[in-house]
Every structure is written in structure tokens, then in C-alpha cells.
Design an enzyme around this catalytic site. Structure first.
Site, PDB file in Angstrom:
ATOM      1  CB  THR A   1     -39.628   1.403  -8.808  1.00  0.00           C
ATOM      2  OG1 THR A   1     -38.807   0.333  -8.868  1.00  0.00           O
ATOM      3  CG2 THR A   1     -38.943   2.686  -8.582  1.00  0.00           C
TER       4      THR A   1
ATOM      5  CG  PHE B   1     -41.725   5.931 -10.490  1.00  0.00           C
ATOM      6  CD1 PHE B   1     -40.800   6.362 -11.382  1.00  0.00           C
ATOM      7  CD2 PHE B   1     -42.156   4.634 -10.424  1.00  0.00           C
ATOM      8  CE1 PHE B   1     -40.098   5.139 -12.069  1.00  0.00           C
ATOM      9  CE2 PHE B   1     -41.655   3.830 -10.952  1.00  0.00           C
ATOM     10  CZ  PHE B   1     -40.512   4.016 -11.959  1.00  0.00           C
TER      11      PHE B   1
END
Lengths: 291, 291
Positions: free
Chosen positions: B189, B191
Site C-alpha cells: 500500500t 501512503f
């Protein structure tokens, strides 16, 4: 596989279409709308536990078609399904944009003032956060939206409601207390119909491809030139980095036009000159999103 | 706001960084790794219920920074956070790629053979589907991964486990029964760190922009030309249709280079000639994903 509701008893003449989720899932509602839009015979939806199961069922001939979500206007593209399209030798033969309209469902005797707890998939709960805060209820997570409707129908507790589709209310005998409870009405999911053979794209068509390019400066610019120089309109472009391979990407492109059009065929032949990898996912009738 | 664990007692000298989720969420693990990577003082993570709350807290000065997920290698871009970036007058000042490593957590006395039920967020459960099937357990949905660890720590039942981060194990006093239980290890992921003022992009920088173009054939090709003709490498491109406006799109582009570089400034001035709308989200030190 999951238990089937009476609505799901097999009709042997109906085309079987696999979808992910329980009966009453948004995917099922979308595939029924798709069949109506295309004028297909009323299909027999087949619930599957996972996206992988959908592809497996189509591959093994247990169903004629699969129906998969590919992107959502709030949540983005579902890369997992692009991966599965690349791993399997199936064709995209249709698309459909579903307006995701969340409903608050409860037992038939319940009123809105009775509800103290609402259960659903965390994403549906988050998408209705404003509504739920105004209602002042506690929330509880469920594995999926249709599953939450099933839970409410099984508990004889009129203080608990579910967030799910209008179709889930019909299937599980629940009452729709409030419709369109999502905070953002611009909530659409685009679905793809997949099959073992390619379909008829018709006159107003769209084509979906995936490709990768040599990592040289301006390669994507050249890749897009094959469409721009032929006035072919792109309706989607997305890059996806290949994990562990810096500077290498897959590109997902959708464009207006049919694979049967000689101009499109020349554009794709031109792209092949530049691409390390090119896969035509399918050419299919275009569904114009309404809002 | 959520209850704070002892780890979250305010240290007034530490920068406060808002994240979405409970203490122990992957977002929190990521912001701590980000701070270590950047050599920042140990931050004080502030849990928020929603992405909207993160932006509100940064706007109101209750925290110095916000930390938001923007894309996942399996699930795609989080369009909601792009919307919030456009609706708020904040800057992207950093990025970080977190390898999402799911752990099976249980009470300290439990062994793997004791586990009969596993609870977590439906997405985490789905990402560990193969592992869970081999284990032969029942599953139960929770609102988030860290919340499921909290539930396991509160129930004194050694037959129930949670799927959550390594950090959640520390925070809730749980034992890690198995690590890296996700079916697909290519699970990252990305960010973004957001702040009221722009930051120092440094030497090895990336810049993120959002723009829209006049709907004329080849407009995106021209828009990309401003980068390609200056040998500026794109690291991401994504189109997003504007709901209710057929043929109108937002484009999200990230490219290698700093806003302080005159070549980049000329490219953006050139793009402004073509764009109906252009917003520079920020220019920040580039984090190279490791796999």
C-alpha cells in the site's frame, strides 16, 4: 457453494452466470440489469465465494459466463480482477455500470425508530457514515452486504437493520426502511461479463487491452500516439507498477471502437511494434453510464 | 475519537500525525516506518474514524500532519482520498510504500491447533483465503484489522484469532502464531503524508498532479507530450471519469522530478496551456518500493 434461495432454483434453459457474493449481492443485481439491457433471456445467477471461483467455473464449463466488478467510482480499479483476466484465457464480452444504491433493510414489522444496530460490509457502512451518524445507531461488520440482510432475516430482532441492495430485500423478505442512504450519490461500479469465446461488439463498441512497453523515455507517449494519430478516443488509461520491477508497468486502456474496425486493427498492429506484451481482453457493446 | 492505548499517550514534543483506524492499524505501522525512513522525531500517531476526519484535523491544526493510503497493488487507487485532496487546501509532502504482511494473532497461551475461528476486516480475510481454507476455520467479519486484534485481546477465548499487523500484536498483548499468511506477497500500500504547507522535495523527488483537459481528440496525447518531450518519466497515470459528464475525466499523474527544477516548471506551465484545470498536489522525496 452457497445455499440457493428459491429465486435461484435452476432453470435449465437460462444461461448460468457466476458472480461473487451471496444471493442479493450488488453483483447479482448488476448482472440481472445487464441481461435486461442486452435483451438476454432471464439468466440463472450462480453465487461464488471468490473471484477465483468465478474464473474457475467459467473455465470448467460449469457456467456459461462470469460477471466481475472491475472498477468503482469511489474505490478505484479492482486490480485483482485484471490479474485474473491476464491469468485466464477468457474474453470480455460486455460491460455494465451499476448505480450502487444502498438500502436500510429490516424485518417487516420494524419502523426506523426501532433500529439500534446496523450491520453490513465495512465499505457499505463507511459509504453511509453520515446517515448512520444522524440515526445514532451502533454498527457491526459483516462479510458482505447480502450476508448482512440474510443475518437480519434469520434473527427475529426488529432493532437490527442491514445495509444492502433492493434485491436483497426481496430475496430475504425484508422491508426497505430508507433508500439511497449513501453519502455520495456518485457511486457507480463497472462490471465486465466474461466468457470462453469472444462476443459480438456491435456498432457502438468499446475495446479493452492490457500491455507493457519497453522502459525507454517517452514510450507511453508513443504507445498513446497509435490511438491519438488515428483519432481513437480513450475512455480509460491506468498504469500499474509491476511489484519488484521498478519502472516496469502494465497499462490498462479502454477505447471507443470495435476490434472489427480496420482502423482499430491497424492501431493495435502499430502498438504491437512498440509493446513487450499486448493482450486484447475483448471488444463489446458499450454501456453508457447514466447518473 | 477512539480510546488511546498507553502507546498513544501524548508526547508534546512529538509531531502529531492523524491516521485512519484503531491503534495497530496498517496505516499506523506505515507512518512509524515513514518517520524512521525520513529520520523524523518519533511521532505521536492520532487515530481517526474516517479519512474525512484526518483532513479535518489537519485543517483545524489539531495535528501537524495526516497520513493517508492512496493506492494498493491488489485493490487499486483509493479515489476517495484523491477527492479529499482536491476538496482541501493541503499539500502532499511525502510518500511511503508499506509491504502489507498479515499476521495471525491470538492470546499468548494459544497454539495454532487451538484456533477454530478467525476474525478480521473482510478484505484481510479474503487476502488470506488460501491460508484460512488450509487451516479449516470459520471466519467472522470485523470493522477493521486492528479492531479484530482488540476484540481477541478482550475475549478470553484461546480458540479465536485475528488477522492484523505485527504492531497490533504488540499493542494488544497478543502472540503472533503465523506471519505472512497472505496468499499474494506482492501486496503493497502506498501512503501519502499531507500537511498545511508544502515540504522540501529534496534531490530524488516525485511530483503528483491532477488535471482535466478539453474534450478534443488527442488532448491527453498532447498533455503527455509536455512530459515526454522533456524526458520527464511518469511513474503513474490514471484517468477517472467524472460521473454524469461523459467524456470528461480527471487525470492523476505522478512523475520523477522536483517542482524546484526549471524543466519541471516549464512542463507544468506548458500543461496549463492545455488544461481546463490543474492542481499540483505536492513535490516530495521519492520512496522506492522494495519487494
Amino acid at each position: 457453494m452457497n445455499a440457493l434461495s428459491p429465486d435461484h432454483l435452476p432453470d435449465l434453459s437460462a444461461p448460468r452466470i457466476a458472480f461473487q457474493g451471496e444471493p442479493g449481492a450488488y453483483s447479482e443485481a448488476a448482472l440481472l440489469e445487464y441481461a435486461r439491457w442486452r435483451g438476454l433471456p432471464h439468466p440463472h445467477p450462480v453465487p461464488c465465494i471468490s473471484f477465483e471461483d468465478i474464473f474457475a467455473q467459467v473455465n470448467q464449463g460449469q457456467v456459461e459466463y462470469g460477471f466481475i466488478p472491475i472498477e468503482n467510482s469511489l474505490a478505484g480499479s479492482i486490480h485483482r480482477n485484471y490479474d485474473l483476466l491476464l491469468q485466464n484465457d477468457l474474453w470480455v464480452i460486455g460491460e455494465y455500470h451499476l448505480r450502487v444504491a444502498h438500502c436500510l433493510l429490516a424485518c417487516p414489522e420494524a419502523g426506523l425508530e426501532d433500529i439500534h444496530k446496523v450491520i453490513s460490509h465495512p465499505q457499505a457502512l463507511a459509504q453511509c457514515d453520515g446517515f448512520l451518524r444522524r440515526l445514532g445507531v451502533t454498527i457491526e461488520a459483516a462479510y458482505d452486504t447480502a450476508g448482512s440482510a440474510k443475518i437480519v432475516s434469520q434473527r427475529s430482532d426488529c432493532t437490527v437493520a442491514a445495509i444492502a441492495s433492493r434485491r436483497a430485500a426481496e430475496i430475504y423478505g425484508l422491508k426497505i426502511l430508507v433508500e439511497n442512504i449513501e453519502d455520495n450519490p456518485a457511486n457507480f461500479t463497472r462490471f465486465l461479463m466474461i466468457a470462453p469465446q469472444s462476443g459480438d461488439p456491435g456498432e457502438d463498441a468499446k475495446t479493452s487491452i492490457v500491455f507493457s512497453l519497453r522502459n525507454v523515455p517517452g514510450s507511453l507517449f508513443k504507445g498513446m500516439g497509435v490511438f491519438a494519430l488515428r483519432d481513437i478516443d480513450l475512455t480509460k488509461i491506468e498504469s500499474r507498477p509491476l511489484v519488484g520491477k521498478p519502472w516496469e508497468y502494465f497499462f490498462y486502456i479502454d477505447f471507443a471502437g470495435s476490434i472489427k474496425d480496420p482502423v482499430v486493427q491497424r492501431a493495435l498492429a502499430h502498438l504491437e511494434e512498440l509493446a513487450l506484451f499486448l493482450r486484447i481482453l475483448g471488444s463489446y457493446p458499450r454501456h453508457r453510464q447514466v447518473s
